[in-house]
Motif scaffolding. Structure first.
Motif, PDB file in Angstrom:
ATOM      1  N   PRO A   3      18.728  25.394 -33.520  1.00 24.38           N
ATOM      2  CA  PRO A   3      19.558  24.612 -34.442  1.00 24.38           C
ATOM      3  C   PRO A   3      19.417  23.118 -34.148  1.00 24.38           C
ATOM      4  O   PRO A   3      19.128  22.724 -33.014  1.00 24.38           O
ATOM      5  N   TRP A  19      20.890  24.291 -39.217  1.00 21.51           N
ATOM      6  CA  TRP A  19      19.532  24.778 -39.023  1.00 21.51           C
ATOM      7  C   TRP A  19      18.631  24.018 -39.991  1.00 21.51           C
ATOM      8  O   TRP A  19      19.113  23.485 -40.992  1.00 21.51           O
ATOM      9  N   ASP A  86      18.122  32.751 -31.909  1.00 25.29           N
ATOM     10  CA  ASP A  86      17.686  33.732 -32.904  1.00 25.29           C
ATOM     11  C   ASP A  86      18.861  34.610 -33.346  1.00 25.29           C
ATOM     12  O   ASP A  86      19.012  34.913 -34.535  1.00 25.29           O
ATOM     13  N   HIS A  89      21.156  32.587 -35.565  1.00 26.52           N
ATOM     14  CA  HIS A  89      20.535  32.415 -36.885  1.00 26.52           C
ATOM     15  C   HIS A  89      20.715  33.685 -37.716  1.00 26.52           C
ATOM     16  O   HIS A  89      21.065  33.625 -38.899  1.00 26.52           O
ATOM     17  N   GLU A  90      20.509  34.832 -37.094  1.00 24.92           N
ATOM     18  CA  GLU A  90      20.689  36.112 -37.779  1.00 24.92           C
ATOM     19  C   GLU A  90      22.150  36.307 -38.191  1.00 24.92           C
ATOM     20  O   GLU A  90      22.434  36.732 -39.318  1.00 24.92           O
ATOM     21  N   HIS A  93      22.960  34.023 -41.191  1.00 16.97           N
ATOM     22  CA  HIS A  93      22.353  34.434 -42.461  1.00 16.97           C
ATOM     23  C   HIS A  93      22.860  35.771 -42.975  1.00 16.97           C
ATOM     24  O   HIS A  93      22.689  36.074 -44.155  1.00 16.97           O
TER      25      HIS A  93
END
Length: 128
Positions: A3, A19, A86, A89-90, A93
């Motif tokens: 990020p 991000w 990661d 981020h997952e 989203h």
């Protein structure tokens, strides 16, 4: 993907993350119940517990975990999950689907988001 900005907003209990592909806000409750810890996820994805009563959870502090993530210290004593970038981020989203699944699991198990409160009856008149 790393990020470009992380900001813990304690008053609103949100983690704001920027991000390259967008800005997101994740509630502390969402982060706590989706902890990547063995307590929540189980060992190797097997086992684990469904956290409940975490609606009012807050973050006491957070610190870098190498160059790949952060460790979050929640005020309920939980701090064993390292959130890789990661993973964050997952979560960012997919938060709508993950949240819906979490709420459905709570409902199926008869659990609540709100911290448990115990009601003690000290006196109950007859007939009531």
């Amino acid at each position: 993907m790393k990020p470009t900005n992380l900001q813990f907003k304690r008053k609103s209990r949100l983690l704001a993350i920027t991000w390259p592909d967008g800005d997101f806000e994740l509630s502390f409750e969402f982060l706590r119940v989706h902890s990547p810890s063995a307590e929540v996820k189980g060992h190797g994805g097997i086992g684990g517990q469904l956290p409940f009563g975490k609606q009012d959870v807050n973050v006491e502090k957070a610190e870098p975990a190498g160059n790949y993530g952060i460790r979050i210290y929640f005020d309920d004593g939980h701090n064993s999950g390292i959130y890789s970038f990661d993973t964050l981020h997952e979560l960012a989203h997919n938060q709508e689907e993950l949240w819906q699944h979490y709420v459905e699991q709570l409902h199926e198990k008869g659990l609540a988001r709100a911290p448990e409160s115990q009601v003690v009856t000290l006196f109950s008149p007859k007939g009531t």
